[in-house]
Design a protein around this motif. Structure first.
Motif, PDB file in Angstrom:
ATOM      1  N   UNK A   1       0.819  -1.210   0.000  1.00 48.21           N
ATOM      2  CA  UNK A   1       0.000   0.000   0.000  1.00 48.21           C
ATOM      3  C   UNK A   1       0.849   1.255   0.000  1.00 48.21           C
ATOM      4  N   UNK A   2       1.928   1.240   0.783  1.00 50.25           N
ATOM      5  CA  UNK A   2       2.807   2.420   0.836  1.00 50.25           C
ATOM      6  C   UNK A   2       3.553   2.601  -0.481  1.00 50.25           C
ATOM      7  N   UNK A   3       3.913   1.489  -1.119  1.00 49.95           N
ATOM      8  CA  UNK A   3       4.563   1.563  -2.429  1.00 49.95           C
ATOM      9  C   UNK A   3       3.595   2.157  -3.470  1.00 49.95           C
ATOM     10  N   UNK A   4       2.342   1.703  -3.398  1.00 49.07           N
ATOM     11  CA  UNK A   4       1.297   2.240  -4.291  1.00 49.07           C
ATOM     12  C   UNK A   4       1.141   3.744  -4.070  1.00 49.07           C
ATOM     13  N   UNK A   5       1.162   4.159  -2.790  1.00 47.60           N
ATOM     14  CA  UNK A   5       1.029   5.578  -2.453  1.00 47.60           C
ATOM     15  C   UNK A   5       2.144   6.374  -3.122  1.00 47.60           C
ATOM     16  N   UNK A   6       3.353   5.820  -3.068  1.00 46.62           N
ATOM     17  CA  UNK A   6       4.500   6.493  -3.676  1.00 46.62           C
ATOM     18  C   UNK A   6       4.294   6.634  -5.189  1.00 46.62           C
ATOM     19  N   UNK A   7       3.797   5.590  -5.823  1.00 45.06           N
ATOM     20  CA  UNK A   7       3.583   5.617  -7.281  1.00 45.06           C
ATOM     21  C   UNK A   7       2.478   6.619  -7.653  1.00 45.06           C
ATOM     22  N   UNK A   8       1.370   6.586  -6.894  1.00 46.39           N
ATOM     23  CA  UNK A   8       0.293   7.554  -7.141  1.00 46.39           C
ATOM     24  C   UNK A   8       0.842   8.977  -6.953  1.00 46.39           C
ATOM     25  N   UNK A   9       1.681   9.152  -5.931  1.00 49.20           N
ATOM     26  CA  UNK A   9       2.295  10.460  -5.663  1.00 49.20           C
ATOM     27  C   UNK A   9       3.149  10.948  -6.828  1.00 49.20           C
ATOM     28  N   UNK A  10       3.878  10.022  -7.462  1.00 53.33           N
ATOM     29  CA  UNK A  10       4.691  10.399  -8.629  1.00 53.33           C
ATOM     30  C   UNK A  10       3.783  10.988  -9.720  1.00 53.33           C
ATOM     31  N   UNK A  11       2.658  10.323  -9.944  1.00 58.94           N
ATOM     32  CA  UNK A  11       1.704  10.836 -10.931  1.00 58.94           C
ATOM     33  C   UNK A  11       1.186  12.218 -10.546  1.00 58.94           C
ATOM     34  N   UNK A  12       0.848  12.368  -9.287  1.00 61.52           N
ATOM     35  CA  UNK A  12       0.344  13.640  -8.760  1.00 61.52           C
ATOM     36  C   UNK A  12       1.375  14.759  -8.996  1.00 61.52           C
ATOM     37  N   UNK A  13       2.593  14.530  -8.577  1.00 59.77           N
ATOM     38  CA  UNK A  13       3.649  15.528  -8.732  1.00 59.77           C
ATOM     39  C   UNK A  13       3.971  15.814 -10.189  1.00 59.77           C
ATOM     40  N   UNK A  14       3.942  14.759 -11.004  1.00 53.06           N
ATOM     41  CA  UNK A  14       4.257  14.890 -12.429  1.00 53.06           C
ATOM     42  C   UNK A  14       3.277  15.849 -13.110  1.00 53.06           C
ATOM     43  N   UNK A  15       1.982  15.625 -12.892  1.00 47.73           N
ATOM     44  CA  UNK A  15       0.994  16.476 -13.574  1.00 47.73           C
ATOM     45  C   UNK A  15       0.946  17.886 -12.972  1.00 47.73           C
ATOM     46  N   UNK A  16       1.202  18.006 -11.672  1.00 50.39           N
ATOM     47  CA  UNK A  16       1.271  19.359 -11.078  1.00 50.39           C
ATOM     48  C   UNK A  16       2.375  20.166 -11.739  1.00 50.39           C
TER      49      UNK A  16
END
Lengths: 204, 173
Positions: free
Chosen positions: A16-31
């Motif tokens: 779950x924490x690894x998934x959070x990190x991956x979702x975060x990469x997407x979040x930061x990328x599009x921001x």
């Protein structure tokens, strides 16, 4: 598949924490792609020169909103396993106002300040120190803020419940509101030639 | 790397579509949306607990993050924000936009900009605790799930932003 996955035990805490990190990469990328690592770009919204904040935010809300309620209506996303922001109407209105003031004064919000930091903005370091200081002040003052921070408690209330209509009606209204605001924004952006790009950017 | 000119930002609708899909994915995977102020608070409480554990214990508001021996850093939002730092860097470096700069208008000194950044950040940190979330945790996530209080928050946020604009014009314009 039964969404959401993690609260229904689809994988371990570590996964779950690894998934959070991956979702975060997407979040930061599009921001960052949106230009939200730049305080000048972000604040230009409030001088009616660059409507990127409104356009990006509302597009994201509408896209995610349609997907979310679409999955709920298909029975593929279980609301009882999903965190819904609780409504405490007064602290949310006052907090929102103060957050807006802080946004124009400081130039970022917490998420965008991370993207600003990772693209080298020195002012973002001061901003983040400010966030930590503000959290510290609130946490120390919490015993006296407590009654106000719980004012207007309405629990899990949806806009559509409050209006007595279906989620689809609210989403349609949001889409129409977005289209109207985006068109007005585009007119103002052109009038003022106001869209902010990185300094010395190549032209397309 | 012969071309050192930064690339222009994306079309806002394309970036918004990407952001919306990431937000939806977050709900589908974790049953919660995006957020960032919560991660800052958790990091801060974790540090405070190293320095002065007794102080955390005396505050139920902060102690709840340590309930039953929990580590406040072992959390979805904390790892999400680590990802945000990485994702912002990946996007910036591939577009020639990672530079050591101070982002401001031409009519303010660096020192003045840093002062306002700190003041604005302080207001933001305080307000995000009060409102139980920031632009991502309330406006984006609560907005998409159509939570009533989050929509009230969103309108208040834009109102606040416009209210400060006149007084801050020398910093930005």
């Amino acid at each position: 598949m039964n969404f959401p996955l993690e609260p229904q035990g689809a994988f371990s805490l570590t996964t779950g924490l690894l998934m959070a990190f991956i979702v975060g990469i997407g979040f930061g990328y599009f921001l960052e792609k949106a230009g939200f690592g730049s305080a000048r770009k972000l604040t230009a919204q409030f001088y009616l020169k660059d409507f990127a904040v409104l356009k990006v935010m509302f597009t994201a809300v509408v896209v995610a909103g349609l997907g979310f309620w679409g999955l709920v209506s298909l029975g593929m996303l279980d609301l009882s396993f999903t965190f819904i922001n609780l409504t405490f109407i007064w602290p949310q209105i006052v907090g929102g106002l103060l957050l807006g003031l802080g946004f124009t004064i400081g130039g970022y919000c917490p998420g965008t300040s991370c993207v600003a930091l990772s693209t080298g903005k020195i002012d973002a370091v001061w901003y983040i120190l400010g966030i930590l200081f503000g959290i510290f002040i609130y946490s120390e003052m919490e015993p006296i803020m407590n009654s106000f921070s719980n004012a207007g408690a309405m629990g899990e209330t949806f806009v559509w419940q409050w209006l007595g209509v279906s989620p689809g009606v609210v989403l349609l209204a949001a889409v129409l509101m977005a289209i109207g605001a985006f068109s007005l924004g585009t007119v103002l952006e052109r009038q003022k030639n106001g869209v902010v790009q990185p300094e010395g950017a190549e032209t397309e | 790397m012969t071309n050192t000119k930064p690339k222009p930002y994306w079309n806002p609708y394309a970036a918004g579509l990407g952001l919306g899909l990431v937000l939806l994915l977050s709900y589908m995977i974790a049953g919660q949306g995006l957020g960032s102020s919560g991660a800052f608070a958790r990091l801060e409480y974790w540090l405070l607990n190293l320095i002065t554990p007794g102080h955390i214990e005396s505050s139920p508001y902060m102690a709840k993050y340590f309930a039953n021996g929990a580590n406040p850093l072992s959390n979805y939002l904390v790892f999400l924000v680590l990802g945000v730092l990485a994702g912002g860097f990946i996007s910036g470096i591939t577009a020639g936009r990672v530079r050591k700069t101070v982002d401001k208008g031409p009519r303010i000194s660096n020192r003045g900009r840093f002062m306002f950044a700190f003041i604005g950040g302080t207001m933001m940190g305080f307000a995000a605790r009060l409102a139980r979330g920031c632009t991502s945790g309330q406006a984006l996530s609560g907005g998409a799930t159509l939570a009533l209080g989050s929509w009230a928050f969103m309108f208040a946020f834009f109102a606040g932003g416009f209210m400060a604009a006149y007084f801050m014009r020398r910093q930005w314009q």
